[in-house]
Design a protein around this motif. Structure first.
Motif, mmCIF file in Angstrom:
data_model
loop_
_atom_site.group_PDB
_atom_site.id
_atom_site.type_symbol
_atom_site.label_atom_id
_atom_site.label_comp_id
_atom_site.label_asym_id
_atom_site.label_seq_id
_atom_site.Cartn_x
_atom_site.Cartn_y
_atom_site.Cartn_z
ATOM 1 N N ASN A 52 1.787 -11.323 -6.349
ATOM 2 C CA ASN A 52 2.679 -12.224 -7.308
ATOM 3 C C ASN A 52 3.248 -13.167 -6.669
ATOM 4 O O ASN A 52 3.810 -14.296 -7.230
ATOM 5 C CB ASN A 52 3.348 -11.203 -8.000
ATOM 6 N N LEU A 90 5.514 -14.533 -0.103
ATOM 7 C CA LEU A 90 5.940 -13.057 0.198
ATOM 8 C C LEU A 90 5.423 -12.620 1.453
ATOM 9 O O LEU A 90 5.878 -11.715 1.950
ATOM 10 C CB LEU A 90 5.611 -12.171 -0.899
ATOM 11 N N GLY A 146 -8.431 -7.586 3.186
ATOM 12 C CA GLY A 146 -9.033 -6.456 2.674
ATOM 13 C C GLY A 146 -8.045 -6.102 1.782
ATOM 14 O O GLY A 146 -6.917 -6.383 1.238
ATOM 15 N N GLY A 149 -6.628 -1.783 -0.201
ATOM 16 C CA GLY A 149 -5.846 -0.787 0.218
ATOM 17 C C GLY A 149 -6.138 -0.170 1.339
ATOM 18 O O GLY A 149 -5.336 0.326 2.259
ATOM 19 N N GLY A 198 -5.196 -2.009 4.471
ATOM 20 C CA GLY A 198 -3.597 -1.834 4.434
ATOM 21 C C GLY A 198 -3.257 -0.554 5.167
ATOM 22 O O GLY A 198 -2.386 -0.467 6.027
ATOM 23 N N ALA A 199 -3.814 0.485 4.701
ATOM 24 C CA ALA A 199 -3.684 1.806 5.282
ATOM 25 C C ALA A 199 -4.131 1.824 6.776
ATOM 26 O O ALA A 199 -3.392 2.320 7.667
ATOM 27 C CB ALA A 199 -4.520 2.903 4.421
ATOM 28 N N VAL A 249 -1.257 0.551 8.810
ATOM 29 C CA VAL A 249 -0.112 1.498 8.835
ATOM 30 C C VAL A 249 -0.275 2.356 10.090
ATOM 31 O O VAL A 249 0.436 2.743 10.749
ATOM 32 C CB VAL A 249 0.234 2.101 7.584
ATOM 33 N N LYS A 278 3.079 5.932 -0.773
ATOM 34 C CA LYS A 278 2.055 6.045 0.377
ATOM 35 C C LYS A 278 2.179 5.707 1.907
ATOM 36 O O LYS A 278 2.153 6.252 2.740
ATOM 37 C CB LYS A 278 0.599 5.701 0.035
ATOM 38 N N VAL A 279 2.527 4.331 1.838
ATOM 39 C CA VAL A 279 2.845 3.920 3.064
ATOM 40 C C VAL A 279 4.150 4.365 3.491
ATOM 41 O O VAL A 279 4.105 4.662 4.745
ATOM 42 C CB VAL A 279 3.393 2.286 2.600
ATOM 43 N N ARG A 283 -5.879 -6.078 -14.431
ATOM 44 C CA ARG A 283 -5.268 -4.696 -14.563
ATOM 45 C C ARG A 283 -3.878 -4.982 -15.097
ATOM 46 O O ARG A 283 -3.230 -3.949 -15.711
ATOM 47 C CB ARG A 283 -5.094 -4.171 -12.961
HETATM 48 P P1 NAD Z 1 0.098 -2.777 -4.593
HETATM 49 O O1 NAD Z 1 1.036 -1.868 -4.242
HETATM 50 O O2 NAD Z 1 -0.980 -2.476 -5.496
HETATM 51 O O3 NAD Z 1 -0.367 -3.550 -3.176
HETATM 52 C C1 NAD Z 1 0.613 -4.188 -2.275
HETATM 53 C C2 NAD Z 1 -0.215 -4.130 -1.052
HETATM 54 O O4 NAD Z 1 -0.749 -3.037 -0.558
HETATM 55 C C3 NAD Z 1 -1.713 -4.795 -1.225
HETATM 56 O O5 NAD Z 1 -1.704 -5.682 -0.186
HETATM 57 C C4 NAD Z 1 -2.627 -3.845 -1.186
HETATM 58 O O6 NAD Z 1 -3.893 -4.026 -0.593
HETATM 59 C C5 NAD Z 1 -1.876 -2.701 -0.043
HETATM 60 N N1 NAD Z 1 -2.150 -1.546 -0.258
HETATM 61 C C6 NAD Z 1 -2.833 -0.850 -1.190
HETATM 62 N N2 NAD Z 1 -2.805 0.575 -0.871
HETATM 63 C C7 NAD Z 1 -2.427 0.685 0.360
HETATM 64 C C8 NAD Z 1 -2.263 1.840 1.152
HETATM 65 N N3 NAD Z 1 -2.693 3.193 0.926
HETATM 66 N N4 NAD Z 1 -1.626 1.498 2.347
HETATM 67 C C9 NAD Z 1 -1.395 0.262 2.621
HETATM 68 N N5 NAD Z 1 -1.396 -0.767 1.950
HETATM 69 C C10 NAD Z 1 -1.977 -0.651 0.839
HETATM 70 O O7 NAD Z 1 1.248 -3.797 -5.326
HETATM 71 P P2 NAD Z 1 0.501 -5.166 -6.080
HETATM 72 O O8 NAD Z 1 0.183 -4.843 -7.435
HETATM 73 O O9 NAD Z 1 -0.138 -5.988 -5.202
HETATM 74 O O10 NAD Z 1 2.030 -5.838 -6.398
HETATM 75 C C11 NAD Z 1 2.700 -5.607 -7.481
HETATM 76 C C12 NAD Z 1 3.920 -4.880 -7.258
HETATM 77 O O11 NAD Z 1 4.636 -5.390 -6.366
HETATM 78 C C13 NAD Z 1 4.973 -4.758 -8.433
HETATM 79 O O12 NAD Z 1 5.213 -3.590 -8.607
HETATM 80 C C14 NAD Z 1 5.945 -5.666 -7.951
HETATM 81 O O13 NAD Z 1 7.311 -5.479 -8.569
HETATM 82 C C15 NAD Z 1 6.151 -5.284 -6.687
HETATM 83 N N6 NAD Z 1 6.923 -6.580 -5.842
HETATM 84 C C16 NAD Z 1 8.108 -6.017 -5.365
HETATM 85 C C17 NAD Z 1 8.587 -6.932 -4.540
HETATM 86 C C18 NAD Z 1 9.874 -6.945 -3.973
HETATM 87 O O14 NAD Z 1 10.378 -7.833 -3.145
HETATM 88 N N7 NAD Z 1 10.699 -5.852 -4.079
HETATM 89 C C19 NAD Z 1 8.254 -8.496 -4.507
HETATM 90 C C20 NAD Z 1 6.909 -8.568 -5.283
HETATM 91 C C21 NAD Z 1 6.220 -7.798 -5.832
#
Ligand code: NAD
Length: 509
Positions: free
Chosen positions: A148, A153, A202, A204, A207-208, A211, A229-230, A322
């Motif tokens: 977003n 970010l 890539g 999730g 990302g995993a 980690v 999960k993270v 989504r």
């Molecule tokens: P998301 O959790 O679906 O994905 C975020 C990132 O995590 C992506 O890069 C994704 O590929 C990765 N990811 C997915 N599964 C993973 C796993 N198992 N292990 C490691 N990485 C994994 O979130 P999104 O839909 O991309 O973003 C929207 C969300 O982010 C909203 O809930 C929003 O409020 C939040 N957000 C929070 C902030 C903040 O600063 N608090 C800022 C911006 C967005």
């Protein structure tokens, strides 16, 4: 229709295909990094870290200042990529990405030295010793980011981690990979040494893999679901993390608020980035004395917003399908339970498939998903409340706690109310701007996150504060060393007796 798709490539491996959410025209495709490639990137980052740290604050700052110059020179190109991938307006891209990127690339290089230089701390008891706090970089930071704010970010935590002396492996969102990879392009063009920052591409799975790839900290921004999960994986690996997660931010409008300003703030707070902003206003509690006037002004201002995909417009598309599904589920649930739509409430298909009209809802209750789950879309539900106490009770009736805002002409009352809201940050007479205020530590309470980022807190969070204790005087030995004797015990007891058993001693201690 999928704006982003992961497909098996003919040559083996997976590729991400991305299309514009505004026009649905394909943008391109990128290979997905394998777990092995992620581990290799982390290993290279680890090898590059000592030399990067050895450059010192001034050396690292010079590189980042160069990155600011490159960003300035190339910002039109960068903006084109971001606008194509998000469908945002030019103004919103400048406000949400360009402005904070310049600020980040300028503030951290200027201030990191002051914040992270070794600090002498005087000790209240161990007067024969000297304490030095050395802010040591952690090593390799894994940064995982959402779609977003796809450039800022990813850039902002990277700048902080780099200035603290770490190297970085960044995994941007698969929904906006071209904007995320700009961070790598920027630092490459600025001439940062190889492997100091690597972007892996890539979803999730990638990302995993990051980690689990042996990094020294994870800086995660994203949803609560993934954050959990993270956090679990980091716990298993004993790796520290910050989790910046979602929110359901409340707005409280007191009877003495400037109603015109509050209505403007509500509309901006709810609809900026088409509501796809972690700190967007997702619930309004307005005192009943001013509720009619406030709601009328909000509706008028909402109706004046212009949806679009080119030229001057206020509201762009949902960045991926989504999000639209969540919005439609929340609105349908609210309407089925008795909510009323004052404006909006439907897709704007005449503009594009992923556009949703900015929507104002009333007669909403907390048993509706729209009031309890993060919507992340252009929906503004308004609730009338008897008084500020009821507003506070409802504002705190949530599992989230990211940000909040309070509107009143009485600043002292605004601050008093702010302190009673369980939220990471609160604005008085302003929509959530804490992420953009570098000096403000940013983070969430409850399920909105773990830890804080940005400013001094952010920089120190990318370090380990290592105490180094040295002698003030040269002594052959210490009183507490062997051998233990009754004489030494009596002396120690006398010291304790004086320190905490006498008035003067307690003052000294
Ligand atoms: P998301 O959790 O679906 O994905 C975020 C990132 O995590 C992506 O890069 C994704 O590929 C990765 N990811 C997915 N599964 C993973 C796993 N198992 N292990 C490691 N990485 C994994 O979130 P999104 O839909 O991309 O973003 C929207 C969300 O982010 C909203 O809930 C929003 O409020 C939040 N957000 C929070 C902030 C903040 O600063 N608090 C800022 C911006 C967005």
């Amino acid at each position: 229709m999928a704006i982003v798709q992961t497909v098996e490539a003919a040559s083996g491996g997976r590729r991400m295909r991305v299309a514009s959410p505004a026009t649905e025209v394909p943008i391109g495709d990128l290979p997905v990094s394998t777990a092995e490639e992620v581990r290799a990137a982390v290993a290279r980052a680890r090898a590059a870290q000592p030399a990067w740290e050895a450059l010192g604050f001034d050396g690292r700052a010079r590189h980042l200042e160069q990155a600011l110059k490159v960003f300035f020179r190339r910002k039109e190109d960068y903006m084109a990529v971001i606008m194509r991938e998000t469908g945002r307006s030019r103004f919103e891209t400048i406000m949400m990405e360009v402005f904070p990127a310049c600020d980040s690339l300028s503030w951290y290089p200027k201030n990191a030295k002051k914040i992270l230089s070794d600090r002498k701390v005087s000790m209240h008891l161990l007067r024969t010793k000297k304490l030095l706090l050395a802010y040591r970089p952690l090593g390799v930071i894994g940064i995982i980011t959402p779609w977003n704010g796809p450039f800022i970010l990813s850039l902002n935590p990277t700048v902080q981690a780099l200035m603290a002396g770490n190297t970085v492996v960044l995994k941007p969102s698969e929904v906006t990979p071209f904007s995320g990879r700009l961070v790598g392009d920027l630092f490459r063009e600025a001439g940062l040494p190889q492997d100091v920052i690597t972007v892996v591409e890539g979803d999730g799975e990638t990302g995993a893999a990051l980690v689990d790839a042996g990094v020294d900290k994870i800086s995660f921004t994203g949803s609560v679901r993934t954050g959990r999960k993270v956090g679990e994986a980091c716990g298993r690996n004993l790796v520290p993390c910050t989790l910046e997660l979602g929110g359901k931010d409340p707005m409280i409008v007191c009877a003495d608020a400037d109603i015109e300003r509050a209505a403007g703030g509500a509309v901006f707070g709810a609809f900026m980035n088409a509501g796809q902003f972690c700190c967007s206003t997702e619930r309004v509690y307005v005192a009943e004395e001013v509720a009619d006037e406030f709601t009328r002004r909000v509706v008028d201002k909402t109706k004046a917003l212009k949806l679009g995909k080119e030229g001057d417009f206020d509201i762009g598309p949902m960045i991926w399908p989504r999000q639209l599904e969540t919005i439609e589920r929340h609105v349908a649930d609210a309407l089925a339970k008795g909510a009323r739509v004052l404006t909006g409430g439907r897709r704007a298909t005449e503009v594009g498939n992923l556009f949703y009209e900015p929507t104002v809802l009333v007669d909403v209750r907390h048993d509706m998903a729209i009031m309890s789950e993060e919507t992340f879309g252009p929906i503004l539900p308004i609730v009338r409340v008897r008084d500020e106490q009821e507003a506070l009770r409802l504002a705190n009736d949530t599992t989230y706690g990211l940000a909040a805002n309070v509107w009143t002409r009485d600043e002292a009352k605004g601050v008093r109310l702010a302190k009673q809201i369980c939220a990471g940050s609160v604005c008085v007479n302003e929509s959530a701007i804490a992420y953009g205020a570098i000096e403000a530590p940013f983070g969430g309470r409850r399920s909105s996150g773990v830890g804080q980022v940005n400013g001094e807190t952010g920089l120190r969070g990318y370090c380990f504060a290592q105490p180094i204790i040295t002698d003030r005087f040269r002594q052959k030995e210490e009183h507490v060393w062997y051998p233990y004797t009754a004489d030494k015990a009596r002396t120690l007891e006398r010291v304790i007796g004086w320190l905490w058993g006498t008035r003067l001693g307690r003052w000294v201690a």
